[in-house]
Design a protein around this motif. Structure first.
Motif, PDB file in Angstrom:
ATOM      1  N   LEU A   1       0.549  -1.161  -0.006  1.00 43.37           N
ATOM      2  CA  LEU A   1       0.258   0.078  -0.068  1.00 43.37           C
ATOM      3  C   LEU A   1       0.733   1.137  -0.276  1.00 43.37           C
ATOM      4  N   GLU A   2       2.129   1.201   0.677  1.00 38.21           N
ATOM      5  CA  GLU A   2       2.747   2.208   0.815  1.00 38.21           C
ATOM      6  C   GLU A   2       4.014   2.340  -0.255  1.00 38.21           C
ATOM      7  N   PRO A   3       4.665   3.509  -0.593  1.00 36.88           N
ATOM      8  CA  PRO A   3       4.098   4.730  -0.583  1.00 36.88           C
ATOM      9  C   PRO A   3       2.831   4.828  -1.485  1.00 36.88           C
ATOM     10  N   GLU A   4       2.770   4.150  -2.716  1.00 32.29           N
ATOM     11  CA  GLU A   4       1.666   4.130  -3.546  1.00 32.29           C
ATOM     12  C   GLU A   4       1.496   2.646  -3.899  1.00 32.29           C
ATOM     13  N   PRO A   5      -0.164   2.324  -3.720  1.00 28.23           N
ATOM     14  CA  PRO A   5      -0.338   0.938  -3.933  1.00 28.23           C
ATOM     15  C   PRO A   5       0.061   0.312  -5.211  1.00 28.23           C
ATOM     16  N   HIS A   6       0.713  -0.668  -4.857  1.00 30.45           N
ATOM     17  CA  HIS A   6       1.438  -1.630  -6.236  1.00 30.45           C
ATOM     18  C   HIS A   6       1.400  -2.910  -5.842  1.00 30.45           C
ATOM     19  N   LEU A   7       1.645  -3.887  -6.873  1.00 35.18           N
ATOM     20  CA  LEU A   7       1.827  -5.276  -6.765  1.00 35.18           C
ATOM     21  C   LEU A   7       3.220  -5.807  -6.681  1.00 35.18           C
ATOM     22  N   ILE A   8       3.571  -6.789  -6.094  1.00 33.23           N
ATOM     23  CA  ILE A   8       4.734  -7.312  -6.113  1.00 33.23           C
ATOM     24  C   ILE A   8       4.633  -8.551  -6.552  1.00 33.23           C
ATOM     25  N   ALA A   9       5.539  -9.198  -7.630  1.00 31.11           N
ATOM     26  CA  ALA A   9       5.692 -10.475  -8.006  1.00 31.11           C
ATOM     27  C   ALA A   9       6.913 -10.985  -7.641  1.00 31.11           C
ATOM     28  N   HIS A  10       7.122 -12.435  -7.811  1.00 33.64           N
ATOM     29  CA  HIS A  10       8.285 -13.145  -7.302  1.00 33.64           C
ATOM     30  C   HIS A  10       8.698 -13.265  -8.774  1.00 33.64           C
ATOM     31  N   GLU A  11      10.011 -13.043  -9.229  1.00 29.70           N
ATOM     32  CA  GLU A  11      10.489 -13.170 -10.551  1.00 29.70           C
ATOM     33  C   GLU A  11      11.663 -14.065 -10.406  1.00 29.70           C
ATOM     34  N   CYS A  12      11.689 -15.165 -11.327  1.00 33.04           N
ATOM     35  CA  CYS A  12      12.527 -16.155 -11.391  1.00 33.04           C
ATOM     36  C   CYS A  12      13.831 -15.359 -11.956  1.00 33.04           C
ATOM     37  N   THR A  13      14.814 -15.744 -11.357  1.00 32.86           N
ATOM     38  CA  THR A  13      16.175 -15.061 -11.554  1.00 32.86           C
ATOM     39  C   THR A  13      16.731 -15.605 -12.954  1.00 32.86           C
ATOM     40  N   SER A  14      16.187 -16.768 -13.275  1.00 29.59           N
ATOM     41  CA  SER A  14      16.884 -17.641 -14.366  1.00 29.59           C
ATOM     42  C   SER A  14      16.091 -17.242 -15.629  1.00 29.59           C
ATOM     43  N   CYS A  15      14.800 -17.297 -15.717  1.00 25.42           N
ATOM     44  CA  CYS A  15      13.995 -16.955 -16.931  1.00 25.42           C
ATOM     45  C   CYS A  15      13.032 -15.823 -17.030  1.00 25.42           C
ATOM     46  N   GLY A  16      12.921 -15.207 -15.836  1.00 24.33           N
ATOM     47  CA  GLY A  16      12.106 -14.047 -15.699  1.00 24.33           C
ATOM     48  C   GLY A  16      10.624 -14.211 -15.539  1.00 24.33           C
ATOM     49  N   ALA A  17      10.105 -15.477 -15.432  1.00 22.65           N
ATOM     50  CA  ALA A  17       8.682 -15.795 -15.096  1.00 22.65           C
ATOM     51  C   ALA A  17       8.380 -15.131 -13.863  1.00 22.65           C
ATOM     52  N   ARG A  18       7.140 -14.668 -13.700  1.00 20.66           N
ATOM     53  CA  ARG A  18       6.754 -13.899 -12.685  1.00 20.66           C
ATOM     54  C   ARG A  18       5.390 -14.683 -12.037  1.00 20.66           C
ATOM     55  N   PHE A  19       5.428 -14.735 -10.718  1.00 21.80           N
ATOM     56  CA  PHE A  19       4.523 -15.539 -10.062  1.00 21.80           C
ATOM     57  C   PHE A  19       3.872 -14.448  -8.780  1.00 21.80           C
TER      58      PHE A  19
END
Ligand SMILES: [Zn+2]
Length: 132
Positions: A13-31
């Motif tokens: 929520l802070e400082p501005e609302p946004h979403l956080i994804a887990h990004e694979c460091t090998s291929c960049g896929a996000r979950f």
């Protein structure tokens, strides 16, 4: 001001609302859920990345039947946020085909989804049309 708690742990929520994804460091896929291994390449290292707060509606369903207590109709959608696919409801618009269409530009928006007896607000997210 009441405390605010994100409904899901990938909503920040802070400082501005946004979403956080887990990004694979090998291929960049996000979950968005926690994983032990990447579904694409079986890599086991992830880093947290901020997801773009604007995107395009790629798919949606107008939901008219839901569990008791959930207001219907609502629009369940999949939003392409600068390459990251995010599931979320389209909010702050009329839930009908005149107002919701594929390819529409949307942005992340938060809403209070519940308040407990101590006044703590649970904050959920959805996506609202840009340019309202
Ligand atoms: Zn991977």
């Amino acid at each position: 001001m009441a405390d605010r708690i994100p409904l899901v742990d990938y909503l920040v929520l802070e400082p501005e609302p946004h979403l956080i994804a887990h990004e694979c460091t090998s291929c960049g896929a996000r979950f968005f859920d926690r994983r032990n291994a990447c579904a694409s390449c079986f890599g086991m290292k992830f880093r947290d990345v901020a997801v773009a707060t604007t995107g395009e509606l790629r798919a949606f369903t107008i939901v008219s039947l839901a569990a008791p207590g959930i207001p219907v109709p609502f629009v369940a959608g999949v939003i392409d946020c600068d390459g990251t696919s995010v599931r979320g409801n389209v909010i702050n618009t009329d839930p009908d085909p005149d107002h919701v269409h594929l390819g529409m530009k949307v942005r992340l928006a938060t809403q209070v989804v519940g308040t407990d007896s101590a006044g703590t607000e649970a904050i959920g997210f959805g996506f609202e049309p840009v340019g309202k």
